[in-house]
Design a protein around this motif. Structure first.
Motif, short mmCIF file in Angstrom:
data_model
loop_
_atom_site.label_atom_id
_atom_site.label_comp_id
_atom_site.label_asym_id
_atom_site.label_seq_id
_atom_site.Cartn_x
_atom_site.Cartn_y
_atom_site.Cartn_z
N SER A 31 0.78 -0.91 0.11
CA SER A 31 -0.07 0.05 0.01
C SER A 31 0.89 1.29 0.15
CB SER A 31 -0.94 0.08 1.20
OG SER A 31 -0.23 0.14 2.25
N LYS A 32 2.18 1.17 0.42
CA LYS A 32 3.03 2.08 0.31
C LYS A 32 3.73 2.33 -0.88
CE LYS A 32 3.24 2.45 5.50
NZ LYS A 32 4.05 2.43 6.52
N LEU A 33 3.98 1.55 -1.47
CA LEU A 33 4.67 1.51 -2.93
C LEU A 33 4.12 2.20 -3.82
CD1 LEU A 33 5.96 -2.18 -3.07
CD2 LEU A 33 7.36 -0.20 -2.38
N PRO A 34 4.79 3.19 -4.72
CA PRO A 34 4.07 4.08 -5.93
C PRO A 34 3.46 2.99 -6.95
CG PRO A 34 6.32 4.09 -6.17
CD PRO A 34 6.19 3.42 -4.62
N THR A 35 2.32 3.44 -7.54
CA THR A 35 1.74 2.66 -8.69
C THR A 35 2.78 2.81 -9.79
OG1 THR A 35 -0.38 3.22 -7.84
CG2 THR A 35 -0.33 2.39 -9.85
N PHE A 36 2.78 1.59 -10.40
CA PHE A 36 3.83 1.51 -11.70
C PHE A 36 2.89 0.70 -12.76
CE2 PHE A 36 6.81 -0.46 -14.44
CZ PHE A 36 7.64 0.65 -14.77
N GLU A 37 2.76 1.45 -13.68
CA GLU A 37 2.00 0.83 -15.07
C GLU A 37 2.96 0.77 -16.14
OE1 GLU A 37 -1.72 1.66 -17.86
OE2 GLU A 37 -1.53 2.90 -15.99
N LYS A 38 3.09 -0.62 -16.54
CA LYS A 38 3.91 -0.92 -17.65
C LYS A 38 3.10 -0.63 -19.02
CE LYS A 38 5.32 -4.84 -15.84
NZ LYS A 38 6.28 -6.13 -15.92
N ASN A 39 2.98 0.48 -19.31
CA ASN A 39 2.19 0.84 -20.57
C ASN A 39 3.27 1.96 -21.41
OD1 ASN A 39 0.63 1.11 -22.63
ND2 ASN A 39 -1.27 2.35 -21.32
N PHE A 40 3.94 1.25 -21.98
CA PHE A 40 4.92 1.86 -22.86
C PHE A 40 4.55 2.44 -24.09
CE2 PHE A 40 7.44 -0.49 -19.70
CZ PHE A 40 7.69 0.68 -18.90
N TYR A 41 3.50 2.23 -24.60
CA TYR A 41 2.89 2.14 -25.99
C TYR A 41 2.61 3.55 -26.41
CZ TYR A 41 0.54 1.48 -30.46
OH TYR A 41 0.22 1.71 -31.64
N TYR A 42 3.17 4.31 -27.38
CA TYR A 42 2.56 5.65 -27.82
C TYR A 42 2.10 5.10 -29.16
CZ TYR A 42 3.21 9.94 -29.91
OH TYR A 42 2.68 11.27 -30.63
N GLU A 43 0.77 5.73 -29.62
CA GLU A 43 0.15 5.51 -30.74
C GLU A 43 0.68 6.44 -31.69
OE1 GLU A 43 -3.86 3.61 -32.39
OE2 GLU A 43 -3.83 5.52 -31.13
N HIS A 44 1.43 6.30 -32.75
CA HIS A 44 1.98 7.16 -33.84
C HIS A 44 0.50 7.66 -34.38
CE1 HIS A 44 3.63 8.28 -37.60
NE2 HIS A 44 4.94 8.59 -36.98
N PRO A 45 0.87 9.12 -34.78
CA PRO A 45 -0.47 9.79 -35.10
C PRO A 45 -0.76 9.13 -36.55
CG PRO A 45 1.16 11.29 -34.84
CD PRO A 45 1.95 10.03 -34.59
N ALA A 46 -0.13 8.70 -37.46
CA ALA A 46 -0.64 7.82 -38.59
C ALA A 46 -1.46 6.88 -38.16
CB ALA A 46 0.45 7.26 -39.54
N VAL A 47 -1.18 5.93 -37.22
CA VAL A 47 -1.65 4.76 -36.48
C VAL A 47 -2.99 5.23 -36.25
CG1 VAL A 47 -1.65 2.87 -35.11
CG2 VAL A 47 0.39 3.47 -36.32
N LYS A 48 -3.04 6.37 -35.59
CA LYS A 48 -4.13 6.75 -34.56
C LYS A 48 -5.30 7.20 -35.79
CE LYS A 48 -3.85 8.96 -30.72
NZ LYS A 48 -3.69 10.10 -29.77
N SER A 49 -4.57 7.78 -36.97
CA SER A 49 -5.63 8.31 -37.91
C SER A 49 -6.28 7.36 -38.90
CB SER A 49 -5.04 9.40 -38.49
OG SER A 49 -4.04 8.98 -39.22
N ARG A 50 -5.72 6.04 -38.59
CA ARG A 50 -6.13 4.99 -39.49
C ARG A 50 -7.43 4.55 -39.16
NH1 ARG A 50 -1.77 1.77 -39.43
NH2 ARG A 50 -0.83 2.91 -41.12
N SER A 51 -8.61 4.44 -39.95
CA SER A 51 -9.82 4.03 -39.58
C SER A 51 -9.78 2.57 -39.09
CB SER A 51 -10.91 4.13 -40.48
OG SER A 51 -10.76 3.32 -41.61
N GLU A 52 -10.66 2.24 -38.29
CA GLU A 52 -11.01 0.77 -37.75
C GLU A 52 -11.34 -0.12 -38.81
OE1 GLU A 52 -10.15 -2.09 -35.33
OE2 GLU A 52 -10.26 0.00 -34.49
N GLU A 53 -11.97 0.29 -39.90
CA GLU A 53 -12.31 -0.24 -41.13
C GLU A 53 -11.16 -0.62 -41.97
OE1 GLU A 53 -14.08 2.62 -40.50
OE2 GLU A 53 -15.53 1.52 -39.37
N ASN A 54 -10.36 0.29 -42.26
CA ASN A 54 -8.93 0.19 -42.71
C ASN A 54 -8.09 -1.13 -42.00
OD1 ASN A 54 -8.51 1.35 -45.25
ND2 ASN A 54 -7.53 3.17 -44.34
#
Length: 109
Positions: A48-71
């Motif tokens: 309970s005294k340890l800091p929260t650490f989240e292993k989420n290092f993924y950064y979505e590139h703008p080109a990937v973000k703009s890609r439609s789900e259908e594509n």
């Protein structure tokens, strides 16, 4: 030919490397059976005294973000990739190395 016990040899029994010059014996340094760390106690972590650490290092590139789900689905079908989400979000595919959001020093020539 044994070198131990010869006073003219640097490996004799009186050498400081043998533990005879007021140095701790190996059982004192390593534990009762000579294993390194045997005298260490187990740490009782208070989670309970340890800091929260989240292993989420993924950064979505703008080109990937703009890609439609259908594509993205069309591309997966084209290359015969089937994804089963089971409640998790399936990220859009990364189509080029640059879209993988690698650090700039890895992308330079």
């Amino acid at each position: 030919m044994s070198y131990y016990g010869n006073s003219d040899n640097r490996y004799d029994d009186n050498s400081s490397y043998r533990g005879n010059n007021n140095m701790n014996s190996s059982s004192d340094r390593f534990g009762s059976n000579g294993q390194l760390g045997n005298n260490l106690s187990t740490i009782q972590w208070d989670l309970s005294k340890l800091p929260t650490f989240e292993k989420n290092f993924y950064y979505e590139h703008p080109a990937v973000k703009s890609r439609s789900e259908e594509n993205a689905e069309k591309w997966r079908r084209n290359v015969e990739i089937t994804c089963i989400s089971r409640g998790f979000v399936i990220p859009k595919p990364v189509l080029t190395f640059e879209e993988a959001s690698m650090p700039s020093f890895l992308l330079s020539d």
